[in-house]
Design a protein around this motif. Structure first.
Motif, PDB file in Angstrom:
ATOM      1  N   GLY A 149       0.795  -1.224   0.000  1.00 22.79           N
ATOM      2  CA  GLY A 149       0.000   0.000   0.000  1.00 22.79           C
ATOM      3  C   GLY A 149       0.825   1.271   0.000  1.00 22.79           C
ATOM      4  O   GLY A 149       0.275   2.376   0.026  1.00 22.79           O
TER       5      GLY A 149
ATOM      6  N   LYS B 201       4.059   1.681  -4.513  1.00 28.70           N
ATOM      7  CA  LYS B 201       5.081   1.204  -5.455  1.00 28.70           C
ATOM      8  C   LYS B 201       4.475   0.932  -6.841  1.00 28.70           C
ATOM      9  O   LYS B 201       5.011   1.367  -7.858  1.00 28.70           O
TER      10      LYS B 201
ATOM     11  N   THR C 162       1.692   2.040  -7.987  1.00 29.41           N
ATOM     12  CA  THR C 162       1.200   3.312  -8.527  1.00 29.41           C
ATOM     13  C   THR C 162       2.329   4.063  -9.234  1.00 29.41           C
ATOM     14  O   THR C 162       2.129   4.625 -10.315  1.00 29.41           O
TER      15      THR C 162
HETATM   16  N1  LIG Z   1      -7.186   1.759  -8.789  1.00 28.22           N
HETATM   17  C1  LIG Z   1      -7.141   2.303  -7.574  1.00 28.22           C
HETATM   18  N2  LIG Z   1      -8.091   3.141  -7.121  1.00 28.22           N
HETATM   19  C2  LIG Z   1      -8.027   3.699  -5.893  1.00 28.22           C
HETATM   20  N3  LIG Z   1      -7.022   3.496  -5.033  1.00 28.22           N
HETATM   21  C3  LIG Z   1      -6.046   2.677  -5.409  1.00 28.22           C
HETATM   22  C4  LIG Z   1      -6.033   2.045  -6.695  1.00 28.22           C
HETATM   23  N4  LIG Z   1      -4.920   1.277  -6.794  1.00 28.22           N
HETATM   24  C5  LIG Z   1      -4.263   1.438  -5.628  1.00 28.22           C
HETATM   25  N5  LIG Z   1      -4.935   2.274  -4.800  1.00 28.22           N
HETATM   26  C6  LIG Z   1      -4.501   2.697  -3.445  1.00 28.22           C
HETATM   27  O1  LIG Z   1      -3.268   3.371  -3.578  1.00 28.22           O
HETATM   28  C7  LIG Z   1      -2.411   3.047  -2.485  1.00 28.22           C
HETATM   29  C8  LIG Z   1      -1.084   2.515  -3.031  1.00 28.22           C
HETATM   30  O2  LIG Z   1      -1.328   1.287  -3.694  1.00 28.22           O
HETATM   31  P1  LIG Z   1      -0.202   0.546  -4.535  1.00 28.22           P
HETATM   32  O3  LIG Z   1       0.444   1.511  -5.439  1.00 28.22           O
HETATM   33  O4  LIG Z   1      -0.842  -0.642  -5.132  1.00 28.22           O
HETATM   34  O5  LIG Z   1       0.818   0.138  -3.384  1.00 28.22           O
HETATM   35  P2  LIG Z   1       1.943  -1.001  -3.354  1.00 28.22           P
HETATM   36  O6  LIG Z   1       2.187  -1.440  -4.751  1.00 28.22           O
HETATM   37  O7  LIG Z   1       3.119  -0.320  -2.720  1.00 28.22           O
HETATM   38  O8  LIG Z   1       1.413  -2.091  -2.484  1.00 28.22           O
HETATM   39  C9  LIG Z   1      -3.174   2.060  -1.625  1.00 28.22           C
HETATM   40  O9  LIG Z   1      -3.765   2.780  -0.560  1.00 28.22           O
HETATM   41  C10 LIG Z   1      -4.220   1.519  -2.552  1.00 28.22           C
HETATM   42  O10 LIG Z   1      -5.359   1.132  -1.844  1.00 28.22           O
END
Ligand SMILES: Nc1ncnc2c1ncn2[C@@H]1O[C@H](COP(=O)(O)OP(=O)(O)O)[C@@H](O)[C@H]1O
Ligand SMILES: [Mg+2]
Length: 234
Positions: free
Chosen positions: A40, A43, A45
């Motif tokens: 979360g 990364k 993103t």
């Molecule tokens: N498509 C989406 N819509 C809304 N929130 C999202 C989406 N994808 C990820 N998030 C949120 O963005 C944050 C970072 O997620 P992410 O980039 O997947 O983290 P990691 O890859 O480091 O685990 C988290 O709080 C996640 O819930």
């Protein structure tokens, strides 16, 4: 030469901001640049933003000197950046061979040559060239996803948790392949196996709650009290 230059980006999903003022550099001289951080942290993103799938609300991103905001997502691969997503996105109903061909659409004329290099690196893919991707084991699917990414002949290959969901022995084999690949091209490695990923890294970033908490060489992060206390102890 700078392959990727991320300068102070903010990224949000609608009203939910996920990245704050993130800056990161990937140089041609880096073999592996590692991005670690808890679930979360943002990364994935960050990788999606580099791929042009998300647009920063502030800051800028250059890939090989080109401002990516001037390019649609489908051109980012041509700039030299390929992202192998965590979910791999293989075409399950297509064979290994067909999946590799899908990866080479920007370099069709060099398909045979590049495919031979990939079969050399991943002999199991050659053995299973006529098998449908959906019937491969998890480790084989990960090798195919990496192989398909390499078919586009990127300058930077970004891998999102390539060892995720693999048994330790298979994960280790993936790390060995990453090391091998990184002698030719730069790998941007996102991992939860913090110690192994930092060992490979020339340069490393720790992302926490959407911000870069620590950066340095892989060794510096491995020795940092913060990294040891939060991710390596126990
Ligand atoms: N498509 C989406 N819509 C809304 N929130 C999202 C989406 N994808 C990820 N998030 C949120 O963005 C944050 C970072 O997620 P992410 O980039 O997947 O983290 P990691 O890859 O480091 O685990 C988290 O709080 C996640 O819930
Ligand atoms: Mg992720």
């Amino acid at each position: 030469m700078t392959l990727i230059d991320v300068d102070g980006i903010d990224v949000a999903y609608g009203d939910l901001q996920v990245l704050w003022d993130v800056s990161m550099t990937v140089d041609e001289s880096d073999s592996v640049v590692t991005l670690v951080g808890p679930n979360g942290a943002g990364k994935t993103t960050l990788l999606r933003t580099l791929s042009g799938l998300l647009e920063p609300s502030a800051g800028s991103i250059e890939i090989l000197g080109e401002d990516i905001s001037r390019h649609p997502a489908e051109e980012i691969i041509d700039l030299g950046f390929v992202h192998v997503p965590e979910e791999r996105n293989l075409f399950d109903e297509m064979t290994v061979y067909e999946n590799l061909r899908m990866g080479s659409f920007t370099h069709r004329d060099q398909f045979d040559e590049t495919r031979e290099e990939i079969f050399e690196m991943f002999p199991v893919l050659e053995e299973r060239r006529e098998q449908k991707a959906g019937t491969l084991s998890g480790g084989e699917q990960q090798m195919l996803a990496i192989g398909r990414g390499l078919m586009a002949q990127p300058d930077v290959l970004a891998l999102d948790e390539p060892s995720g969901a693999l048994a330790p022995q298979l994960a280790e084999r993936v790390f060995q392949k990453i090391e091998e690949i990184s002698t030719d091209i730069t790998v941007l490695l996102v991992e939860q196996h913090v110690d192994r990923a930092l060992e490979l890294a020339d340069r490393a970033y720790l992302l926490e709650n959407g911000r870069i908490a620590t950066e340095g060489t892989g060794d510096e992060l491995l020795e940092s009290d913060h990294v040891v206390d939060a991710y390596l102890r126990g």
